[in-house]
Write an enzyme that holds these catalytic residues in place. Structure first.
Site, mmCIF file in Angstrom:
data_model
loop_
_atom_site.group_PDB
_atom_site.id
_atom_site.type_symbol
_atom_site.label_atom_id
_atom_site.label_comp_id
_atom_site.label_asym_id
_atom_site.label_seq_id
_atom_site.Cartn_x
_atom_site.Cartn_y
_atom_site.Cartn_z
ATOM 1 N N SER A 88 0.835 -1.233 -0.036
ATOM 2 C CA SER A 88 -0.100 0.082 -0.078
ATOM 3 C C SER A 88 1.097 1.178 -0.105
ATOM 4 O O SER A 88 1.879 1.048 -0.118
ATOM 5 C CB SER A 88 -0.870 -0.213 1.365
ATOM 6 O OG SER A 88 -0.302 0.689 2.291
ATOM 7 N N LYS A 89 0.232 2.448 -0.011
ATOM 8 C CA LYS A 89 0.734 3.539 -0.238
ATOM 9 C C LYS A 89 1.840 4.028 1.155
ATOM 10 O O LYS A 89 2.698 4.535 0.928
ATOM 11 C CB LYS A 89 -0.165 4.728 0.037
ATOM 12 C CG LYS A 89 0.129 6.163 -0.295
ATOM 13 C CD LYS A 89 0.252 6.376 -1.856
ATOM 14 C CE LYS A 89 1.291 7.385 -1.831
ATOM 15 N NZ LYS A 89 2.373 7.376 -2.789
ATOM 16 N N ARG A 90 1.460 3.137 2.150
ATOM 17 C CA ARG A 90 2.442 3.474 3.369
ATOM 18 C C ARG A 90 3.572 2.757 3.131
ATOM 19 O O ARG A 90 4.575 2.993 3.758
ATOM 20 C CB ARG A 90 1.651 2.713 4.484
ATOM 21 C CG ARG A 90 0.979 3.822 5.546
ATOM 22 C CD ARG A 90 0.142 3.146 6.462
ATOM 23 N NE ARG A 90 -0.883 2.462 5.737
ATOM 24 C CZ ARG A 90 -1.304 1.380 6.240
ATOM 25 N NH1 ARG A 90 -0.864 0.727 7.130
ATOM 26 N NH2 ARG A 90 -2.502 0.781 5.710
ATOM 27 N N GLU A 140 5.315 7.680 -9.913
ATOM 28 C CA GLU A 140 6.236 7.971 -8.835
ATOM 29 C C GLU A 140 7.757 7.211 -9.319
ATOM 30 O O GLU A 140 8.763 7.766 -9.110
ATOM 31 C CB GLU A 140 5.853 7.398 -7.592
ATOM 32 C CG GLU A 140 4.707 8.241 -7.135
ATOM 33 C CD GLU A 140 3.795 7.784 -5.852
ATOM 34 O OE1 GLU A 140 3.600 8.550 -5.126
ATOM 35 O OE2 GLU A 140 3.414 6.445 -6.028
#
Ligand code: GLU
Length: 474
Positions: free
Chosen positions: A247-249, A257
Site C-alpha cells: 500500500s501507499k504506506r 512515482e
C-alpha cells in the site's frame, strides 16, 4: 489466436500491480503472436478520475507495452468501442435476454431495505427472486427504479482450472444474486466484463487475485448466455516484506512515482515480471524482448509476490550498467532541466556517464550524485576535511595546481605521474595529496577514480578549484 486484454478501471493512476498485469498479458500475446487489447472499464461512474485514462496510456507508452487493439489505438479495432460507457445498449440487450430466459430478475429493493438486509442477513435476502414477473414488468414500465440481478443456482459446485492456481472450486450458495444492471442503466463490472470478453474474443483472462471470487459469477453468466468461457489466470497479490498487501504506506505504488525517481522502464518491467514469474533458472536480468521468447503462465507462481525496493534498485542498476554511455547521456537532459541546471555539452556528458555508470542506480544520480562535474563545489565535506586536510595540505595543493597549469599533456596517466613526482620531491606519500586534491576539486571524499575525474574536468576547472580550496581550507 491468443487474444488478451488489460482492462483497467479509470479510478486512479496506473499502479505498479496494474503494470505487472498489463505486462503479463502483453508477454503472453507476444510469445504466441497474439493480440493485446486495452479496454477501459468505466462503469462505476462515482469513482471516475478525469485524467486516469490518459495517465494509463501515457505510462504504457513509456513502458513500451502498448496495446495492439482498443483504447489508444487508431483506429481502435473491429471489436469496438473499447470503452464500456460507450457500450450500454449492448449490455442492456444481454440483460434483457437473461430476464426473458428467467435467469435474471428485476429487484426493486430500496437503499434502506438493502441496508437493513445487510444488517440482519449479512447480504441480499433474494426477496425479489420469485416476485411475479408480469408485476415486475409493470412497475419497471411505470418508471420505478430497479436493478437487474442474476439468479444464482442453489447448491452447485462452481469449478474451473486456473492457469496459475490450479483447480479452484466455489460453492454457489456462497455467491450473491449479483446485480448485473444498475438502476442508472449501467452494467456492473461482472456483466460488462463477461459480455466484452466474449464479444472481443478474449481467449485468456489474466488479472489480479482480487478478482478470483468474481470468477464463479462470470462462469455462470457464460453458461446463462450460452458462451464458452475463456481460460483464467489469477495473479498473486503484491505484498510488502511483512507479507501485507502493498500500500501507499510502504512507499510508492503508482508508476508515475517510479518514473519521477528516474527508473528505466526496462528496469521496472524486469523487476515487475519477476514478481511472480521466473523462467525456472536463477536469471535475474531480463529485457522485455527476451521475456517475450519464453514467457509462460505455467511459470507464474501462485504465492504472494514480495515487493522488495532494494531489489528493484539493484535490477535498475544492472540495466543502466548494460546501456551504452551515449544512450544514457541521451536520457539525461530532462533531469538537468528538472534540477534547474544547464544541460552540459554532450561529449562531456558522455564522458561523465562513463565514469559514473558504476556508481549510479537511477538516472538523476548522474546529475545530483555527480554535481561536481557541472559546478564548482560550494562547500567542502567537513568530516572529510577534518580527516584528510593536514596543515601541510594547502601548500602541497597549491604547488600541485601550479604544476597542472604547466603540465604538457592532460591524460589520467600524466596527471598521476605528476602527482606522484611532486609527493616524492616533498618526501610525502601519494595519499598526502590524493585525498586533499579529491576534496578540493569535488568537495566530497568519494567518487570515481581521481585521475580520470581530473582528466574529464579539464585543466582550467581543476586549477581554479584547487587554488580556491587551498585558500578556503585551513
Ligand atoms: N476493471 C478491473 C480492474 O480495474 C479489471 C478486472 C479484470 O481484469 O477482469 O482491475
Amino acid at each position: 489466436m491468443i487474444r488478451v486484454r488489460f482492462a483497467p478501471s479509470p479510478t486512479g493512476y496506473l499502479h505498479v500491480g496494474g503494470l505487472r498485469t498489463a505486462l503479463y498479458n502483453y508477454l503472453l500475446a507476444r510469445r504466441h503472436g497474439g493480440k493485446f487489447l486495452l479496454r477501459v472499464e468505466d462503469t462505476d461512474r462515482t469513482r471516475l478520475v478525469p485524467d486516469a485514462v490518459d495517465n494509463i496510456l501515457d505510462n504504457l507508452r513509456w513502458a513500451d507495452i502498448y496495446p495492439d487493439e482498443g483504447v489508444g489505438c487508431q483506429p481502435e479495432g473491429e471489436h469496438g468501442p473499447y470503452t464500456q460507457s460507450q457500450r450500454l445498449p449492448i449490455y442492456r440487450k444481454y440483460a434483457d435476454q437473461l430476464l426473458e430466459a428467467g435467469l435474471a430478475y428485476r429487484c426493486f429493493a430500496t437503499a434502506e431495505e438493502l441496508a437493513e438486509m445487510r444488517q440482519n442477513h449479512g447480504g441480499y435476502d433474494r426477496r425479489y427472486r420469485d416476485y411475479d414477473v408480469a408485476e415486475a414488468k409493470k412497475r419497471a414500465d411505470a418508471g420505478e427504479a430497479h436493478v437487474i440481478r442474476m439468479k444464482v443456482p442453489v447448491g452447485e459446485s462452481l469449478e474451473f482450472d486456473d492457469l496459475v492456481r490450479g483447480h479452484v472450486r466455489f460453492d454457489s450458495n456462497q455467491v450473491d444474486d449479483q446485480v448485473i444492471l444498475k438502476s442508472d442503466g449501467f452494467p456492473t463490472y461482472h456483466l460488462a466484463a463477461v459480455v466484452d470478453d466474449h464479444e472481443m474474443e478474449i481467449t485468456h483472462v489474466i488479472r489480479g487475485e482480487e478478482w478470483l471470487t468474481s470468477t464463479p459469477k462470470h462462469l455462470l453468466l457464460y453458461r446463462f448466455l450460452g458462451w464458452t468461457p475463456p481460460r483464467f489466470a489469477h495473479l498473486s497479490l503484491v505484498v510488502n516484506i511483512q507479507g501485507k498487501k502493498l500500500s501507499k504506506r510502504d512507499g510508492d505504488v503508482s508508476v508515475n512515482e517510479y518514473r519521477e525517481q528516474g527508473y528505466l522502464p526496462a528496469g521496472l518491467l524486469n523487476f515487475l515480471a519477476l514478481l511472480g514469474w521466473s523462467n525456472g533458472d536463477n536469471r535475474e536480468v531480463w529485457s522485455v524482448s527476451d521475456m517475450e521468447k519464453v514467457f509462460a503462465l505455467e511459470r507464474v507462481h501462485p504465492s504472494p509476490a514480495v515487493f522488495d525496493f532494494d531489489k528493484l534498485r539493484h535490477i535498475n542498476q544492472q540495466h543502466l550498467f548494460a546501456m551504452e554511455d551515449t544512450a544514457i547521456a541521451d536520457l539525461l537532459p530532462e533531469w538537468f532541466t528538472k534540477a534547474g541546471l544547464p544541460v552540459p555539452e554532450r561529449d562531456y556528458l558522455v564522458r561523465v556517464v562513463g565514469l559514473m555508470k558504476q556508481r549510479c542506480s537511477l538516472l538523476p544520480d548522474f546529475v545530483g550524485g555527480a554535481s561536481y562535474f557541472y559546478q564548482d563545489p560550494e562547500s567542502f565535506d567537513e568530516t572529510t576535511a577534518r580527516k584528510r586536510w593536514k596543515p601541510e595540505s594547502g601548500e602541497l595543493v597549491r604547488e600541485f595546481a601550479d604544476r597542472l597549469q604547466a603540465l604538457p599533456g592532460w591524460t589520467a596517466v600524466e596527471l598521476e605521474a605528476s602527482l606522484r613526482e611532486l609527493c616524492e620531491a616533498r618526501g610525502q606519500g601519494a595519499a598526502a595529496l590524493i585525498h586533499p586534491v579529491r576534496l578540493g576539486v569535488s568537495g566530497v571524499g568519494g567518487g570515481p577514480g581521481l585521475f580520470e575525474m581530473l582528466e574529464v574536468l579539464g585543466r582550467e576547472v581543476c586549477v581554479r578549484r584547487l587554488r580556491k580550496a587551498a585558500e578556503v581550507l585551513k
